[in-house]
Design an enzyme around this catalytic site. Structure first.
Site, mmCIF file in Angstrom:
data_model
loop_
_atom_site.group_PDB
_atom_site.id
_atom_site.type_symbol
_atom_site.label_atom_id
_atom_site.label_comp_id
_atom_site.label_asym_id
_atom_site.label_seq_id
_atom_site.Cartn_x
_atom_site.Cartn_y
_atom_site.Cartn_z
ATOM 1 N N HIS A 16 -0.586 20.436 145.437
ATOM 2 C CA HIS A 16 -0.523 22.084 144.647
ATOM 3 C C HIS A 16 -1.778 22.121 143.800
ATOM 4 O O HIS A 16 -1.461 21.276 142.866
ATOM 5 C CB HIS A 16 0.735 22.430 144.160
ATOM 6 C CG HIS A 16 1.945 22.429 145.039
ATOM 7 N ND1 HIS A 16 2.335 23.508 145.637
ATOM 8 C CD2 HIS A 16 2.679 21.271 145.406
ATOM 9 C CE1 HIS A 16 3.450 23.189 146.383
ATOM 10 N NE2 HIS A 16 3.609 21.867 146.329
ATOM 11 N N HIS A 194 8.281 24.116 152.258
ATOM 12 C CA HIS A 194 9.074 23.043 151.443
ATOM 13 C C HIS A 194 10.498 23.487 152.018
ATOM 14 O O HIS A 194 11.019 24.452 152.158
ATOM 15 C CB HIS A 194 8.858 23.393 150.006
ATOM 16 C CG HIS A 194 7.692 23.055 149.371
ATOM 17 N ND1 HIS A 194 6.515 23.444 149.720
ATOM 18 C CD2 HIS A 194 7.474 22.181 148.296
ATOM 19 C CE1 HIS A 194 5.610 22.728 148.704
ATOM 20 N NE2 HIS A 194 6.092 22.260 148.113
ATOM 21 N N GLU A 197 14.125 19.532 149.996
ATOM 22 C CA GLU A 197 13.445 18.629 148.622
ATOM 23 C C GLU A 197 15.094 18.484 147.743
ATOM 24 O O GLU A 197 15.548 17.438 147.615
ATOM 25 C CB GLU A 197 12.604 19.614 147.934
ATOM 26 C CG GLU A 197 12.099 18.744 146.477
ATOM 27 C CD GLU A 197 11.014 19.837 146.059
ATOM 28 O OE1 GLU A 197 10.682 20.780 146.302
ATOM 29 O OE2 GLU A 197 10.468 19.087 144.885
ATOM 30 N N ASP A 276 2.208 17.346 142.652
ATOM 31 C CA ASP A 276 1.640 17.746 141.528
ATOM 32 C C ASP A 276 1.245 16.841 140.659
ATOM 33 O O ASP A 276 2.055 16.525 139.527
ATOM 34 C CB ASP A 276 2.723 18.726 140.729
ATOM 35 C CG ASP A 276 3.017 19.919 141.653
ATOM 36 O OD1 ASP A 276 2.263 20.905 141.750
ATOM 37 O OD2 ASP A 276 4.369 19.764 142.207
#
Ligand code: ADE
Ligand code: ZN
Length: 334
Positions: A16, A194, A197, A276
């Site tokens: 991201h 996603h 997760e 990230d």
């Protein structure tokens, strides 16, 4: 091991761009744009990065993005990430951005995409690092907002290879976005999401069946369902796994508990990614190293993780062959 991992040619498929905003750049942009931030130094920002789950991270992450206002900001952010790619021998990357995080603050879609895209064009010319851009819908927002975002993207369709789905997985299952994903597919966008997760294995099944994804982002909860693992292996459905993210967000308590190598050995097309990196403690080499240090893994298996990412990437057959050759020659020389 460190030298082998650093030099290994890599492909990143789950990054991201807003999550690559280092505290130092956050401060510089806050000053440049006169945006107030609730920290007095980059070290103070880093000290605040103690997360208990996905939501505790997302709250801080969306706040950090407030300093991004101009095309130059998005260029600088993306270029800083590209410099990390060069240092880690990342040869190709596929970058997520969250348009709604910016358009909801009054920043134009064009400002965001043009800034990111200009840095990626420079990366290809100057560093031979290739890339693609994927725009994600924020799943905590509604379907109408996702449709509006898709509409905004249409003038920039030549710059965007696909759509994704991110933000809070719990309470926002894939089916919420089935219609917008079907519309995006019909327009010619590839799809990823996603899933698995923090959410259950069923979200992975639903992302594949209802959103027709080409890859599953994270996907580590697939181990709850052995039949799903077998089908992922048989179909070579890629999982873009993010080891440091998973331990930072307590998906796994310790890296030694991580299932990536177990999945690799079962034939699943797992890949290593940084998610990230400014928030989770490291870029691609750091993620590979964290896995290599906590789990028993051979150089051949580390190279296989790179080959999996090449296989899973949205690039031409020629570029896939070229990159696979780089990885195989590197392994032979090691
Ligand atoms: N947005 C940025 N990082 C994310 C993650 N790991 N999961 C969901 N949404 C995200
Ligand atoms: Zn992610």
């Amino acid at each position: 091991m460190q030298a082998f991992v650093t030099g290994l040619p890599k492909v990143e498929l789950h990054l991201h761009i807003e999550g690559s905003l280092e505290p130092e750049l956050m401060f510089e942009l806050a000053k440049r744009n006169q945006v107030a931030i609730p920290f007095s130094s980059p070290d103070e920002v880093r000290a605040a990065y103690q997360f208990t789950n996905l939501q505790s991270f997302l709250d801080i992450y969306y706040q950090g993005a407030n300093v991004l206002l101009t095309e130059r900001d998005f260029f600088d952010l993306t270029w800083a990430y590209i410099e990390r790619c060069a240092a880690d021998n990342v040869r190709h990357c596929e970058i997520f951005f969250d348009p709604q995080t910016h358009t909801d603050r009054g920043v134009d879609f064009a400002t965001v995409i043009n800034g990111i895209s200009a840095a990626l064009t420079k990366a290809e010319h100057e560093l031979a690092i290739t890339s693609q851009i994927i725009m994600c819908f924020l799943r905590h927002l509604d379907e109408t907002a996702a449709f509006a975002t898709l509409e905004m993207a249409l003038p920039f369709k030549d710059k965007i290879i696909g759509v994704g789905l991110d933000s809070s997985e719990q309470g926002n299952p894939p089916e919420k976005f089935a219609r917008v994903f079907a519309h995006a597919k019909a327009l010619g966008f590839l799809t990823v999401a996603h899933a698995g997760e923090e959410g259950p294995a069923q979200n992975i099944v639903d992302a594949i069946d209802m959103l027709q994804v080409s890859r599953v982002d994270h996907g580590v909860s697939c181990v709850q369902d052995p039949a799903l693992v077998a089908s992922l292996a048989a179909s070579r459905m890629p999982l873009t796994v993010c080891p440091l993210s998973n331990t930072k967000l307590k998906v796994f308590e310790h890296m030694a508990d991580h299932n990536i190598i177990e999945l690799l050995r079962q034939g699943v097309c797992v890949t290593i990614n940084s998610d990230d990196p400014a928030y989770f403690g490291g870029y691609m080499t750091a993620n590979f190293m964290a896995v290599a240090q906590a789990l028993t893994v051979s150089n051949t298996e580390l190279a296989q993780l790179s080959l999996n990412a090449i296989e899973a990437s949205f690039i031409s057959r020629e570029r896939k062959l070229e990159l696979s050759q780089e990885v195989l020659s590197y392994l032979q020389q090691a």
